[in-house]
Enzyme design. Structure first.
Site, PDB file in Angstrom:
ATOM      1  N   LYS A 168       0.820  -1.218   0.000  1.00 35.33           N
ATOM      2  CA  LYS A 168       0.000   0.000   0.000  1.00 35.33           C
ATOM      3  C   LYS A 168       0.855   1.270   0.000  1.00 35.33           C
ATOM      4  O   LYS A 168       0.402   2.326  -0.403  1.00 35.33           O
ATOM      5  CB  LYS A 168      -0.980  -0.027   1.166  1.00 35.33           C
ATOM      6  CG  LYS A 168      -2.067  -1.082   0.938  1.00 35.33           C
ATOM      7  CD  LYS A 168      -3.105  -1.138   2.020  1.00 35.33           C
ATOM      8  CE  LYS A 168      -4.270  -2.046   1.629  1.00 35.33           C
ATOM      9  NZ  LYS A 168      -3.935  -3.477   1.722  1.00 35.33           N
TER      10      LYS A 168
HETATM   11  C1  PLP Z   1      -4.622  -4.514   1.107  1.00 37.40           C
HETATM   12  C2  PLP Z   1      -3.887  -5.807   1.022  1.00 37.40           C
HETATM   13  C3  PLP Z   1      -4.254  -6.828   0.110  1.00 37.40           C
HETATM   14  C4  PLP Z   1      -5.480  -6.711  -0.778  1.00 37.40           C
HETATM   15  O1  PLP Z   1      -5.346  -5.746  -1.791  1.00 37.40           O
HETATM   16  P1  PLP Z   1      -6.643  -5.249  -2.611  1.00 37.40           P
HETATM   17  O2  PLP Z   1      -6.163  -4.135  -3.456  1.00 37.40           O
HETATM   18  O3  PLP Z   1      -7.642  -4.818  -1.576  1.00 37.40           O
HETATM   19  O4  PLP Z   1      -7.128  -6.413  -3.396  1.00 37.40           O
HETATM   20  C5  PLP Z   1      -3.477  -7.964   0.054  1.00 37.40           C
HETATM   21  N1  PLP Z   1      -2.409  -8.133   0.853  1.00 37.40           N
HETATM   22  C6  PLP Z   1      -2.009  -7.190   1.741  1.00 37.40           C
HETATM   23  C7  PLP Z   1      -0.835  -7.445   2.606  1.00 37.40           C
HETATM   24  C8  PLP Z   1      -2.736  -5.994   1.859  1.00 37.40           C
HETATM   25  O5  PLP Z   1      -2.353  -5.068   2.759  1.00 37.40           O
END
Ligand code: PLP
Length: 469
Positions: A112
Protein backbone atom coordinates in the site's frame (compact mmCIF):
# COMPACT_ATOMS: atom_id res chain seq x y z
CA UNK A 1 -7.50 13.27 -18.94
CA UNK A 2 -11.14 13.14 -17.89
CA UNK A 3 -12.71 10.68 -15.47
CA UNK A 4 -16.26 9.32 -15.56
CA UNK A 5 -18.42 7.48 -13.03
CA UNK A 6 -19.21 3.77 -13.36
CA UNK A 7 -22.89 4.61 -12.81
CA UNK A 8 -23.10 7.21 -15.55
CA UNK A 9 -24.94 9.96 -13.65
CA UNK A 10 -22.15 12.07 -12.10
CA UNK A 11 -20.23 14.90 -13.77
CA UNK A 12 -16.90 14.05 -15.43
CA UNK A 13 -13.88 15.32 -13.48
CA UNK A 14 -10.25 16.14 -14.25
CA UNK A 15 -7.37 14.46 -12.39
CA UNK A 16 -7.13 17.09 -9.68
CA UNK A 17 -10.79 16.79 -8.77
CA UNK A 18 -10.80 13.01 -8.97
CA UNK A 19 -7.88 12.97 -6.53
CA UNK A 20 -9.98 14.93 -4.03
CA UNK A 21 -13.22 13.04 -4.69
CA UNK A 22 -14.48 10.00 -2.81
CA UNK A 23 -17.32 8.14 -4.44
CA UNK A 24 -18.97 9.88 -7.38
CA UNK A 25 -22.21 11.70 -6.53
CA UNK A 26 -24.23 8.86 -8.15
CA UNK A 27 -22.56 6.30 -5.85
CA UNK A 28 -20.23 5.05 -8.59
CA UNK A 29 -16.43 4.95 -8.84
CA UNK A 30 -14.35 7.10 -11.15
CA UNK A 31 -12.44 5.56 -14.08
CA UNK A 32 -10.52 7.20 -16.97
CA UNK A 33 -12.77 8.14 -19.87
CA UNK A 34 -10.17 6.80 -22.32
CA UNK A 35 -7.33 4.54 -21.24
CA UNK A 36 -3.94 5.44 -22.75
CA UNK A 37 -2.46 2.73 -24.97
CA UNK A 38 1.26 2.26 -25.52
CA UNK A 39 2.86 0.53 -28.52
CA UNK A 40 5.15 -2.46 -28.04
CA UNK A 41 8.10 -0.36 -29.28
CA UNK A 42 7.34 2.33 -26.73
CA UNK A 43 7.12 -0.16 -23.87
CA UNK A 44 10.28 -1.94 -25.03
CA UNK A 45 12.16 1.37 -24.99
CA UNK A 46 11.54 1.64 -21.22
CA UNK A 47 13.64 -1.43 -20.36
CA UNK A 48 16.22 -0.63 -17.70
CA UNK A 49 14.70 2.66 -16.55
CA UNK A 50 14.85 3.41 -12.82
CA UNK A 51 11.48 2.80 -11.16
CA UNK A 52 10.51 6.48 -10.80
CA UNK A 53 11.24 7.17 -14.46
CA UNK A 54 9.17 4.22 -15.58
CA UNK A 55 6.43 5.47 -13.24
CA UNK A 56 6.55 8.85 -14.96
CA UNK A 57 6.06 7.32 -18.40
CA UNK A 58 3.24 4.99 -17.36
CA UNK A 59 1.28 7.55 -15.31
CA UNK A 60 1.91 10.73 -17.26
CA UNK A 61 -1.21 10.44 -19.47
CA UNK A 62 -3.42 10.19 -16.37
CA UNK A 63 -2.29 13.49 -14.87
CA UNK A 64 -1.85 15.50 -18.08
CA UNK A 65 -3.50 18.89 -17.78
CA UNK A 66 -3.30 18.87 -13.97
CA UNK A 67 0.40 18.44 -13.13
CA UNK A 68 3.27 19.76 -15.30
CA UNK A 69 5.86 17.13 -16.29
CA UNK A 70 8.73 18.62 -14.28
CA UNK A 71 6.66 18.74 -11.08
CA UNK A 72 5.34 15.21 -11.57
CA UNK A 73 8.86 13.86 -12.12
CA UNK A 74 10.04 15.48 -8.92
CA UNK A 75 7.10 14.08 -6.94
CA UNK A 76 7.80 10.57 -8.24
CA UNK A 77 11.50 10.76 -7.49
CA UNK A 78 10.72 11.75 -3.89
CA UNK A 79 7.96 9.13 -3.54
CA UNK A 80 10.10 6.15 -4.51
CA UNK A 81 13.20 7.63 -2.90
CA UNK A 82 11.88 6.62 0.54
CA UNK A 83 11.86 2.89 -0.32
CA UNK A 84 14.58 0.89 1.38
CA UNK A 85 15.54 -1.32 -1.58
CA UNK A 86 17.26 0.22 -4.61
CA UNK A 87 15.22 -1.87 -7.03
CA UNK A 88 11.98 -0.58 -5.35
CA UNK A 89 10.04 -3.70 -6.47
CA UNK A 90 12.67 -6.48 -6.74
CA UNK A 91 11.84 -9.90 -8.17
CA UNK A 92 12.85 -13.03 -6.25
CA UNK A 93 12.94 -16.34 -8.04
CA UNK A 94 11.19 -19.24 -6.27
CA UNK A 95 11.30 -21.83 -9.00
CA UNK A 96 12.11 -22.31 -12.69
CA UNK A 97 9.84 -19.69 -14.09
CA UNK A 98 8.11 -18.52 -10.90
CA UNK A 99 8.83 -15.22 -9.14
CA UNK A 100 7.71 -13.11 -6.20
CA UNK A 101 7.65 -9.36 -6.76
CA UNK A 102 8.54 -7.89 -3.38
CA UNK A 103 6.27 -4.91 -2.85
CA UNK A 104 7.11 -4.50 0.83
CA UNK A 105 10.21 -2.32 0.90
CA UNK A 106 8.27 0.88 1.64
CA UNK A 107 8.03 2.52 5.11
CA UNK A 108 5.18 0.30 6.40
CA UNK A 109 6.26 -2.99 4.81
CA UNK A 110 3.19 -3.57 2.62
CA UNK A 111 2.40 -2.77 -1.02
CA UNK A 112 0.00 0.00 0.00
CA UNK A 113 3.02 2.30 0.38
CA UNK A 114 3.41 2.38 -3.44
CA UNK A 115 0.13 4.23 -3.75
CA UNK A 116 -0.16 6.07 -0.44
CA UNK A 117 3.32 7.58 -0.50
CA UNK A 118 2.35 9.05 -3.86
CA UNK A 119 -1.16 10.05 -2.79
CA UNK A 120 0.15 12.08 0.16
CA UNK A 121 2.57 14.00 -2.07
CA UNK A 122 -0.04 14.57 -4.77
CA UNK A 123 -2.50 15.91 -2.21
CA UNK A 124 0.06 18.26 -0.77
CA UNK A 125 0.97 19.54 -4.23
CA UNK A 126 -2.60 20.12 -5.37
CA UNK A 127 -3.81 21.62 -2.07
CA UNK A 128 -0.89 24.01 -1.86
CA UNK A 129 -1.66 25.22 -5.37
CA UNK A 130 -5.32 25.74 -4.48
CA UNK A 131 -4.70 27.15 -1.00
CA UNK A 132 -7.07 24.55 0.49
CA UNK A 133 -7.03 22.21 3.47
CA UNK A 134 -8.71 18.80 3.63
CA UNK A 135 -9.53 16.21 6.24
CA UNK A 136 -9.04 12.49 5.73
CA UNK A 137 -11.15 10.06 7.73
CA UNK A 138 -10.31 6.43 7.01
CA UNK A 139 -10.98 3.03 8.55
CA UNK A 140 -8.40 0.29 8.77
CA UNK A 141 -8.11 -3.31 9.83
CA UNK A 142 -4.35 -2.90 9.68
CA UNK A 143 -2.25 -2.06 6.63
CA UNK A 144 -4.14 0.86 5.08
CA UNK A 145 -4.01 2.97 8.24
CA UNK A 146 -0.27 2.94 8.73
CA UNK A 147 0.45 3.42 5.03
CA UNK A 148 -1.97 6.36 4.86
CA UNK A 149 -0.48 7.99 7.96
CA UNK A 150 3.07 7.50 6.68
CA UNK A 151 2.01 8.90 3.31
CA UNK A 152 0.35 12.01 4.75
CA UNK A 153 2.46 12.83 7.80
CA UNK A 154 4.37 15.59 6.02
CA UNK A 155 1.31 17.09 4.29
CA UNK A 156 0.92 20.71 5.35
CA UNK A 157 -2.71 20.85 4.28
CA UNK A 158 -4.05 17.50 5.42
CA UNK A 159 -5.33 16.33 8.79
CA UNK A 160 -5.67 12.58 8.92
CA UNK A 161 -7.95 10.60 11.26
CA UNK A 162 -7.60 6.82 11.16
CA UNK A 163 -10.16 4.63 12.91
CA UNK A 164 -9.15 1.13 13.94
CA UNK A 165 -11.07 -1.41 16.04
CA UNK A 166 -9.80 -1.15 19.63
CA UNK A 167 -7.71 -4.21 20.64
CA UNK A 168 -8.39 -5.92 17.32
CA UNK A 169 -5.34 -5.09 15.25
CA UNK A 170 -1.96 -6.72 15.80
CA UNK A 171 0.54 -4.92 18.04
CA UNK A 172 2.94 -4.30 15.15
CA UNK A 173 0.12 -2.88 13.05
CA UNK A 174 -1.13 -0.66 15.89
CA UNK A 175 2.30 0.65 16.75
CA UNK A 176 3.01 1.40 13.09
CA UNK A 177 0.10 3.86 13.31
CA UNK A 178 0.22 5.19 16.83
CA UNK A 179 3.95 5.90 17.07
CA UNK A 180 3.96 8.36 14.17
CA UNK A 181 3.82 11.76 15.80
CA UNK A 182 2.50 14.95 14.22
CA UNK A 183 -0.15 17.51 15.11
CA UNK A 184 -2.05 16.54 11.93
CA UNK A 185 -2.10 12.81 12.79
CA UNK A 186 -4.97 11.40 14.82
CA UNK A 187 -5.39 7.73 15.71
CA UNK A 188 -8.79 6.73 17.02
CA UNK A 189 -9.44 3.30 18.53
CA UNK A 190 -13.15 2.54 18.27
CA UNK A 191 -14.80 0.29 20.82
CA UNK A 192 -16.25 -1.88 18.07
CA UNK A 193 -15.18 -3.96 15.06
CA UNK A 194 -13.80 -3.02 11.65
CA UNK A 195 -17.27 -2.84 10.07
CA UNK A 196 -18.31 -0.31 12.73
CA UNK A 197 -15.29 1.82 11.78
CA UNK A 198 -16.06 1.56 8.08
CA UNK A 199 -19.73 2.45 8.62
CA UNK A 200 -18.69 5.63 10.44
CA UNK A 201 -16.45 6.63 7.54
CA UNK A 202 -19.26 6.03 5.06
CA UNK A 203 -21.74 7.99 7.17
CA UNK A 204 -19.24 10.86 7.41
CA UNK A 205 -18.94 11.04 3.63
CA UNK A 206 -22.72 11.03 3.27
CA UNK A 207 -23.23 13.92 5.71
CA UNK A 208 -20.27 16.29 5.96
CA UNK A 209 -21.90 19.05 8.03
CA UNK A 210 -19.55 18.38 10.98
CA UNK A 211 -16.60 19.43 8.78
CA UNK A 212 -17.77 23.06 8.59
CA UNK A 213 -17.03 23.29 4.88
CA UNK A 214 -13.68 21.46 4.89
CA UNK A 215 -13.50 18.80 2.21
CA UNK A 216 -13.30 15.10 3.13
CA UNK A 217 -10.90 12.98 1.04
CA UNK A 218 -10.87 9.17 0.64
CA UNK A 219 -7.72 7.11 1.18
CA UNK A 220 -9.17 3.67 0.49
CA UNK A 221 -8.80 2.11 -2.93
CA UNK A 222 -11.93 3.76 -4.32
CA UNK A 223 -9.51 6.71 -4.78
CA UNK A 224 -8.39 6.52 -8.40
CA UNK A 225 -4.85 7.71 -7.64
CA UNK A 226 -4.21 4.54 -5.65
CA UNK A 227 -5.13 2.29 -8.57
CA UNK A 228 -3.08 4.43 -10.94
CA UNK A 229 0.11 4.05 -8.87
CA UNK A 230 -0.25 0.26 -8.82
CA UNK A 231 -0.27 -0.07 -12.62
CA UNK A 232 3.42 0.78 -12.75
CA UNK A 233 4.85 -2.32 -11.08
CA UNK A 234 3.17 -4.65 -13.57
CA UNK A 235 5.16 -2.92 -16.31
CA UNK A 236 8.28 -3.01 -14.14
CA UNK A 237 8.07 -6.79 -13.58
CA UNK A 238 7.26 -7.59 -17.20
CA UNK A 239 10.21 -5.53 -18.45
CA UNK A 240 12.56 -7.49 -16.17
CA UNK A 241 11.29 -10.80 -17.54
CA UNK A 242 11.51 -10.23 -21.29
CA UNK A 243 8.34 -8.22 -21.83
CA UNK A 244 6.81 -6.84 -23.90
CA UNK A 245 8.25 -9.29 -26.45
CA UNK A 246 7.15 -12.05 -24.10
CA UNK A 247 3.87 -12.42 -22.17
CA UNK A 248 3.82 -12.57 -18.38
CA UNK A 249 1.23 -13.96 -15.90
CA UNK A 250 0.43 -12.53 -12.46
CA UNK A 251 -1.10 -14.03 -9.33
CA UNK A 252 -2.50 -11.38 -6.99
CA UNK A 253 -3.58 -11.77 -3.33
CA UNK A 254 -6.90 -9.98 -3.52
CA UNK A 255 -9.35 -8.30 -1.17
CA UNK A 256 -10.96 -5.16 -2.55
CA UNK A 257 -9.90 -5.94 -6.15
CA UNK A 258 -7.77 -2.79 -6.32
CA UNK A 259 -4.33 -4.29 -6.89
CA UNK A 260 -5.45 -6.82 -9.49
CA UNK A 261 -7.59 -4.23 -11.26
CA UNK A 262 -4.38 -2.26 -11.80
CA UNK A 263 -2.97 -5.35 -13.57
CA UNK A 264 -6.04 -5.53 -15.78
CA UNK A 265 -5.49 -1.88 -16.72
CA UNK A 266 -1.80 -2.50 -17.49
CA UNK A 267 -2.90 -5.15 -19.97
CA UNK A 268 -5.44 -2.84 -21.58
CA UNK A 269 -2.70 -0.21 -21.88
CA UNK A 270 -0.72 -2.57 -24.10
CA UNK A 271 1.32 -4.78 -21.76
CA UNK A 272 1.16 -8.44 -22.84
CA UNK A 273 -0.36 -10.27 -19.83
CA UNK A 274 -1.78 -13.69 -20.58
CA UNK A 275 -3.35 -14.49 -17.21
CA UNK A 276 -4.39 -12.76 -13.98
CA UNK A 277 -5.12 -14.98 -10.99
CA UNK A 278 -7.46 -13.75 -8.26
CA UNK A 279 -6.12 -15.32 -5.06
CA UNK A 280 -8.49 -15.00 -2.09
CA UNK A 281 -8.67 -16.40 1.42
CA UNK A 282 -11.82 -17.98 2.84
CA UNK A 283 -13.64 -14.69 2.19
CA UNK A 284 -14.06 -15.71 -1.41
CA UNK A 285 -16.79 -13.63 -3.07
CA UNK A 286 -14.46 -12.94 -6.02
CA UNK A 287 -13.53 -16.61 -6.41
CA UNK A 288 -17.22 -17.54 -6.41
CA UNK A 289 -17.79 -15.03 -9.20
CA UNK A 290 -14.81 -16.11 -11.29
CA UNK A 291 -15.46 -19.83 -10.88
CA UNK A 292 -19.26 -19.87 -10.99
CA UNK A 293 -20.64 -16.46 -12.02
CA UNK A 294 -22.17 -15.82 -8.57
CA UNK A 295 -21.48 -12.49 -6.89
CA UNK A 296 -23.16 -13.06 -3.53
CA UNK A 297 -22.39 -11.63 -0.09
CA UNK A 298 -21.63 -14.08 2.70
CA UNK A 299 -20.65 -13.76 6.35
CA UNK A 300 -17.18 -12.48 7.17
CA UNK A 301 -14.55 -14.86 8.54
CA UNK A 302 -11.42 -13.80 10.43
CA UNK A 303 -8.36 -15.42 8.81
CA UNK A 304 -4.57 -15.44 9.06
CA UNK A 305 -4.53 -12.99 6.12
CA UNK A 306 -6.58 -10.16 7.68
CA UNK A 307 -5.87 -7.59 4.97
CA UNK A 308 -8.02 -9.69 2.63
CA UNK A 309 -10.90 -10.22 5.06
CA UNK A 310 -13.68 -8.51 3.11
CA UNK A 311 -17.27 -9.42 2.27
CA UNK A 312 -17.63 -7.17 -0.78
CA UNK A 313 -14.90 -5.96 -3.17
CA UNK A 314 -15.53 -2.31 -3.94
CA UNK A 315 -13.28 -2.05 -7.01
CA UNK A 316 -14.97 -4.99 -8.71
CA UNK A 317 -17.53 -2.44 -9.91
CA UNK A 318 -14.82 -0.96 -12.13
CA UNK A 319 -14.36 -4.30 -13.93
CA UNK A 320 -18.12 -4.84 -14.21
CA UNK A 321 -18.37 -1.45 -15.92
CA UNK A 322 -16.05 -2.60 -18.72
CA UNK A 323 -17.69 -6.04 -18.95
CA UNK A 324 -21.00 -4.23 -19.58
CA UNK A 325 -19.68 -2.09 -22.43
CA UNK A 326 -19.25 0.87 -20.02
CA UNK A 327 -23.01 1.16 -19.61
CA UNK A 328 -23.49 3.12 -16.37
CA UNK A 329 -27.22 2.41 -16.15
CA UNK A 330 -26.55 -1.34 -16.26
CA UNK A 331 -24.07 -1.04 -13.37
CA UNK A 332 -26.47 1.10 -11.33
CA UNK A 333 -29.07 -1.65 -11.84
CA UNK A 334 -26.72 -4.47 -10.82
CA UNK A 335 -25.53 -2.63 -7.72
CA UNK A 336 -29.10 -1.93 -6.78
CA UNK A 337 -30.08 -5.57 -7.00
CA UNK A 338 -26.96 -6.44 -5.00
CA UNK A 339 -28.06 -4.07 -2.27
CA UNK A 340 -31.63 -5.41 -2.29
CA UNK A 341 -31.00 -9.13 -2.54
CA UNK A 342 -27.34 -9.60 -1.72
CA UNK A 343 -26.25 -11.04 -5.06
CA UNK A 344 -26.25 -11.27 -8.87
CA UNK A 345 -24.90 -13.11 -11.92
CA UNK A 346 -23.95 -11.48 -15.22
CA UNK A 347 -24.93 -12.67 -18.72
CA UNK A 348 -22.92 -15.79 -19.65
CA UNK A 349 -21.05 -14.08 -22.53
CA UNK A 350 -19.84 -11.32 -20.19
CA UNK A 351 -18.64 -13.86 -17.66
CA UNK A 352 -16.87 -15.84 -20.43
CA UNK A 353 -15.17 -12.63 -21.50
CA UNK A 354 -13.82 -12.12 -17.96
CA UNK A 355 -12.63 -15.72 -17.81
CA UNK A 356 -10.45 -15.25 -20.90
CA UNK A 357 -8.06 -13.35 -18.63
CA UNK A 358 -8.95 -14.17 -15.02
CA UNK A 359 -8.67 -17.40 -13.06
CA UNK A 360 -9.15 -17.72 -9.31
CA UNK A 361 -8.65 -19.79 -6.18
CA UNK A 362 -9.75 -19.53 -2.55
CA UNK A 363 -7.11 -20.68 -0.05
CA UNK A 364 -7.90 -21.49 3.58
CA UNK A 365 -5.69 -20.93 6.64
CA UNK A 366 -4.34 -24.50 6.71
CA UNK A 367 -3.28 -24.31 3.05
CA UNK A 368 -1.77 -20.88 3.71
CA UNK A 369 0.45 -22.30 6.46
CA UNK A 370 1.33 -25.34 4.33
CA UNK A 371 2.44 -23.05 1.53
CA UNK A 372 4.57 -20.91 3.82
CA UNK A 373 6.31 -24.07 5.08
CA UNK A 374 6.61 -25.59 1.60
CA UNK A 375 8.21 -22.54 0.00
CA UNK A 376 10.54 -22.04 2.96
CA UNK A 377 11.64 -25.65 2.59
CA UNK A 378 12.10 -25.41 -1.18
CA UNK A 379 14.13 -22.23 -1.38
CA UNK A 380 14.45 -20.56 2.03
CA UNK A 381 12.08 -17.71 1.19
CA UNK A 382 9.79 -16.75 4.05
CA UNK A 383 6.40 -15.58 2.76
CA UNK A 384 3.79 -13.58 4.58
CA UNK A 385 0.33 -15.23 4.62
CA UNK A 386 -1.13 -12.99 1.88
CA UNK A 387 1.73 -13.69 -0.49
CA UNK A 388 1.53 -17.40 0.34
CA UNK A 389 -2.07 -17.39 -0.88
CA UNK A 390 -0.84 -15.87 -4.13
CA UNK A 391 1.80 -18.59 -4.53
CA UNK A 392 -0.69 -21.37 -3.82
CA UNK A 393 -3.13 -19.97 -6.39
CA UNK A 394 -0.34 -19.52 -8.94
CA UNK A 395 0.68 -23.16 -8.59
CA UNK A 396 -2.89 -24.44 -8.89
CA UNK A 397 -4.18 -22.20 -11.66
CA UNK A 398 -1.20 -21.63 -13.91
CA UNK A 399 -2.05 -21.97 -17.62
CA UNK A 400 1.44 -22.22 -19.12
CA UNK A 401 4.78 -23.22 -17.64
CA UNK A 402 6.58 -21.38 -20.47
CA UNK A 403 5.21 -18.02 -19.41
CA UNK A 404 6.84 -16.38 -16.38
CA UNK A 405 4.53 -16.34 -13.36
CA UNK A 406 4.88 -13.37 -11.01
CA UNK A 407 3.21 -13.51 -7.59
CA UNK A 408 2.67 -10.13 -5.98
CA UNK A 409 4.43 -10.15 -2.59
CA UNK A 410 2.07 -7.82 -0.78
CA UNK A 411 3.56 -7.71 2.73
CA UNK A 412 6.71 -8.47 4.73
CA UNK A 413 6.34 -11.61 6.89
CA UNK A 414 7.34 -9.71 10.04
CA UNK A 415 3.93 -8.01 9.99
CA UNK A 416 2.15 -11.35 10.43
CA UNK A 417 4.12 -13.40 12.98
CA UNK A 418 1.09 -15.55 13.94
CA UNK A 419 0.87 -17.17 10.52
CA UNK A 420 4.60 -17.70 10.30
CA UNK A 421 4.56 -19.34 13.73
CA UNK A 422 1.60 -21.56 12.84
CA UNK A 423 3.41 -22.63 9.69
CA UNK A 424 6.10 -24.07 11.96
CA UNK A 425 8.94 -22.27 10.27
CA UNK A 426 11.63 -21.94 12.90
CA UNK A 427 13.02 -18.65 11.72
CA UNK A 428 13.31 -15.61 13.95
CA UNK A 429 11.54 -12.60 12.53
CA UNK A 430 13.33 -9.31 12.81
CA UNK A 431 11.98 -5.86 12.15
CA UNK A 432 13.96 -3.94 9.53
CA UNK A 433 16.35 -1.26 10.80
CA UNK A 434 13.99 1.70 10.44
CA UNK A 435 11.46 -0.03 12.71
CA UNK A 436 13.81 -1.82 15.08
CA UNK A 437 12.79 0.33 18.10
CA UNK A 438 9.07 0.16 17.28
CA UNK A 439 8.24 -1.49 20.62
CA UNK A 440 10.01 1.23 22.62
CA UNK A 441 8.38 4.22 20.95
CA UNK A 442 5.63 6.29 22.59
CA UNK A 443 2.11 5.75 21.30
CA UNK A 444 -0.58 8.35 20.68
CA UNK A 445 -4.15 7.21 20.32
CA UNK A 446 -7.62 8.20 21.53
CA UNK A 447 -10.17 5.53 22.47
CA UNK A 448 -13.73 6.50 21.56
CA UNK A 449 -17.07 4.69 21.95
CA UNK A 450 -18.75 3.13 18.92
CA UNK A 451 -20.75 6.31 18.37
CA UNK A 452 -20.77 8.41 15.20
CA UNK A 453 -21.54 11.70 16.99
CA UNK A 454 -18.57 11.25 19.32
CA UNK A 455 -16.21 10.57 16.41
CA UNK A 456 -17.48 13.50 14.36
CA UNK A 457 -17.20 15.82 17.36
CA UNK A 458 -13.59 14.68 17.84
CA UNK A 459 -12.79 15.36 14.18
CA UNK A 460 -14.27 18.84 14.22
CA UNK A 461 -12.45 19.62 17.51
CA UNK A 462 -9.04 18.56 16.16
CA UNK A 463 -9.28 18.84 12.36
CA UNK A 464 -7.06 21.89 11.94
CA UNK A 465 -3.67 20.60 13.08
CA UNK A 466 -5.08 19.61 16.43
CA UNK A 467 -7.26 22.71 16.76
CA UNK A 468 -10.98 23.09 16.00
CA UNK A 469 -12.12 23.35 12.37
C1 PLP B 1 -4.62 -4.51 1.11
C2 PLP B 1 -3.89 -5.81 1.02
C3 PLP B 1 -4.25 -6.83 0.11
C4 PLP B 1 -5.48 -6.71 -0.78
O1 PLP B 1 -5.35 -5.75 -1.79
P1 PLP B 1 -6.64 -5.25 -2.61
O2 PLP B 1 -6.16 -4.13 -3.46
O3 PLP B 1 -7.64 -4.82 -1.58
O4 PLP B 1 -7.13 -6.41 -3.40
C5 PLP B 1 -3.48 -7.96 0.05
N1 PLP B 1 -2.41 -8.13 0.85
C6 PLP B 1 -2.01 -7.19 1.74
C7 PLP B 1 -0.84 -7.45 2.61
C8 PLP B 1 -2.74 -5.99 1.86
O5 PLP B 1 -2.35 -5.07 2.76
Amino acid sequence: MRYISTRGQAPALNFEDVLLAGLATDGGLYVPENLPRFTQEEIASWAGLPYHELAFRVMRPFVTGSIPDADFKKILEETYGVFSHNAIAPLRQLNGNEWVMELFHGPTLAFKDFALQLLGRLLDYVLQKRGERVVIVGATSGDTGSAAIEGCKHCENVDIFILHPHNRVSEVQRRQMTTIVGDNIHNIAIEGNFDDCQEMVKASFADQGFLKGTRLVAVNSINWARIMAQIVYYFHAALQLGGPARSVAFSVPTGNFGDIFAGYLARNMGLPINQLIVATNRNDILHRFMSGNQYVKETLHATLSPSMDIMVSSNFERLLFDLHGRNGAAIAGLMDSFKQGGGFSVEPERWTEARKLFDSLAVDDAQTCETIAEVYGQCGELLDPHTAIGVKAARECRRSLDIPMVVLGTAHPVKFPDAVEQAGVGKALELPAHLSDLFERDERCTVLPNDLAAVQAFVSQHGNRGKPL
